[in-house]
Scaffold this motif. Structure first.
Motif, PDB file in Angstrom:
ATOM      1  N   SER A   1       9.121 -16.697 -13.121  1.00 36.26           N
ATOM      2  CA  SER A   1       7.897 -17.494 -13.187  1.00 36.26           C
ATOM      3  C   SER A   1       6.700 -16.641 -13.606  1.00 36.26           C
ATOM      4  O   SER A   1       6.813 -15.441 -13.829  1.00 36.26           O
TER       5      SER A   1
ATOM      6  N   PRO B   1       2.332 -14.644  -9.678  1.00 36.16           N
ATOM      7  CA  PRO B   1       2.056 -15.743  -8.760  1.00 36.16           C
ATOM      8  C   PRO B   1       2.313 -15.447  -7.286  1.00 36.16           C
ATOM      9  O   PRO B   1       1.863 -16.198  -6.422  1.00 36.16           O
TER      10      PRO B   1
ATOM     11  N   GLN C   1       1.920 -19.724 -17.457  1.00 42.64           N
ATOM     12  CA  GLN C   1       1.065 -20.893 -17.205  1.00 42.64           C
ATOM     13  C   GLN C   1       0.490 -21.378 -18.527  1.00 42.64           C
ATOM     14  O   GLN C   1       0.292 -20.591 -19.454  1.00 42.64           O
TER      15      GLN C   1
ATOM     16  N   ASN D   1       1.541 -24.288 -13.951  1.00 43.89           N
ATOM     17  CA  ASN D   1       2.735 -23.433 -13.954  1.00 43.89           C
ATOM     18  C   ASN D   1       3.828 -24.092 -14.768  1.00 43.89           C
ATOM     19  O   ASN D   1       4.135 -25.260 -14.562  1.00 43.89           O
TER      20      ASN D   1
ATOM     21  N   THR E   1       1.794 -28.190 -12.092  1.00 42.98           N
ATOM     22  CA  THR E   1       3.031 -27.770 -12.765  1.00 42.98           C
ATOM     23  C   THR E   1       3.327 -28.664 -13.954  1.00 42.98           C
ATOM     24  O   THR E   1       2.931 -29.831 -13.988  1.00 42.98           O
TER      25      THR E   1
END
Ligand code: AKG
Ligand code: FE2
Length: 346
Positions: free
Chosen positions: A228, A289, A231, A250, A15
């Motif tokens: 989300s 995801p 990436q 991410n 992340t």
């Protein structure tokens, strides 16, 4: 609101929590040129520079100039109304071709990643009304006025950011901003990633937007509710494109930020070239995801900021021996757009 995008995790191999950069000293017009204003500008320029020499992604809190959370919410509302039209109505909004890059682009129309296949997204592109005729026939009634208000706010802020970028890399303040006069090659792209199947993990699920770097100077990216899926590859050295040795990470917003009150800033390949690779252009993509994410729509809006087409992009003498030959901004953008449309035909 997506918990995934606002987790409490800190940076790790998987992340990257985006750093907030306080750019308000550039975006807010002030008639007073006080020392403290000057200090705030220096701080803004150096903190943006700090991020962009590592990777191109950061965030700024709204309001930023005239871009307010309220205007953003209204803009997302009209975008949602547009994408909720039935398929026949949307196909009538189709004016999309490589030459004009305006209007509706249906699902399957673009492939950034030829291995993963076409992007699972639909889009609607708007360009500057001073240079182009955006045809709003068939769009929801409030779409045009809201989008034009949003465009004007974006233009102001983008000009301020271009000034900040020049200060940040230590060249004349108007070095980039003076190339933004007609806004002819800038585009607002409304994006809708519809619900789709989940294949068990992100690699076996449809790709929402394949790996790419943005082409131009920089992009202002708004993601509704901070959903989300985005990436990036934090690059090292002069790698611009997808390097298989680098892991996908991410993107997360800091937990303290309201996802509908921020803009992500992403520097593009043209700016990397122009800064002799001092600033990065970062490969990024949008994946699915989780099953929960697959079940819901994702909405985002990108404002791609490109210099006027006749402007020459030549590395400034202060930035060392040029790695790149001068090129006209329009020529560069055409080259990159052709790449996508060629990939799509393969
Ligand atoms: O929708 C997103 O979050 C990213 C979209 C994007 O990267 C693009 O359209 O260039
Ligand atoms: Fe992008």
């Amino acid at each position: 609101m997506s918990a995934l995008s606002r987790g409490m995790m800190s940076d790790d191999a998987n992340t990257l929590v985006l750093s907030p950069v306080n750019l308000s000293a550039y975006a807010t017009r002030s008639s007073v040129n006080s020392d403290s204003q000057e200090e705030r500008r220096k701080l803004a320029a150096s903190s943006w520079n700090d991020v962009c020499t590592r990777h191109g992604f950061s965030i700024a809190t709204l309001p930023l100039g005239r871009i307010t959370p309220e205007l953003l919410a209204r803009t997302f509302d009209v975008a949602k109304q547009l994408f909720t039209l039935d398929d026949d109505a949307k196909m009538k909004l189709r004016r999309h071709n490589p030459a004009d890059n305006m209007g509706y682009a249906p699902l399957g129309g673009e492939a950034h990643d030829t291995v993963r296949g076409a992007d699972r997204k639909e889009a609607f592109n708007v360009r500057s009304r001073r240079c182009h005729t955006n045809d709003y026939t068939g769009c929801p009634p409030d779409f045009q006025p809201v989008v034009e208000e949003f465009w004007d706010a974006l233009e102001d802020t983008a000009r301020a950011l271009a000034t900040c970028a020049a200060d940040a890399i230590g060249v004349e303040s108007d070095f980039f901003a003076k190339t933004l006069k007609s806004w002819e090659h800038c585009t607002i792209r409304f994006l809708h990633y519809p619900a789709c199947d989940f294949g068990g993990d992100e690699d076996s699920s449809p790709i929402r937007c394949g790996c790419h770097t943005d082409f131009g100077l920089f992009t202002l990216l708004f993601v509704k509710d901070g959903e989300s899926g985005l990436q990036l590859k934090a690059v090292d050295g002069s790698v611009e494109h997808d390097d298989p040795n680098l892991p996908w990470r991410n993107v997360q917003l800091p937990a303290s930020e309201d996802p509908n009150g921020v803009v992500m800033l992403n520097t593009g390949a043209l700016l990397a070239r122009w800064t002799n690779d001092a600033w990065r252009a970062t490969a990024h993509r949008v994946v699915v995801p989780s099953e929960a994410q697959a079940r819901q729509s994702r909405y985002s809006i990108a404002f791609f900021v490109d210099p006027d087409p006749e402007m020459e992009v030549a590395v400034h003498e202060k930035l060392g021996t040029p790695k790149y030959a001068p090129i006209l901004a329009g020529e560069y953008l055409r080259m990159r757009l052709d790449e996508i449309h060629l990939a799509q035909k393969k």
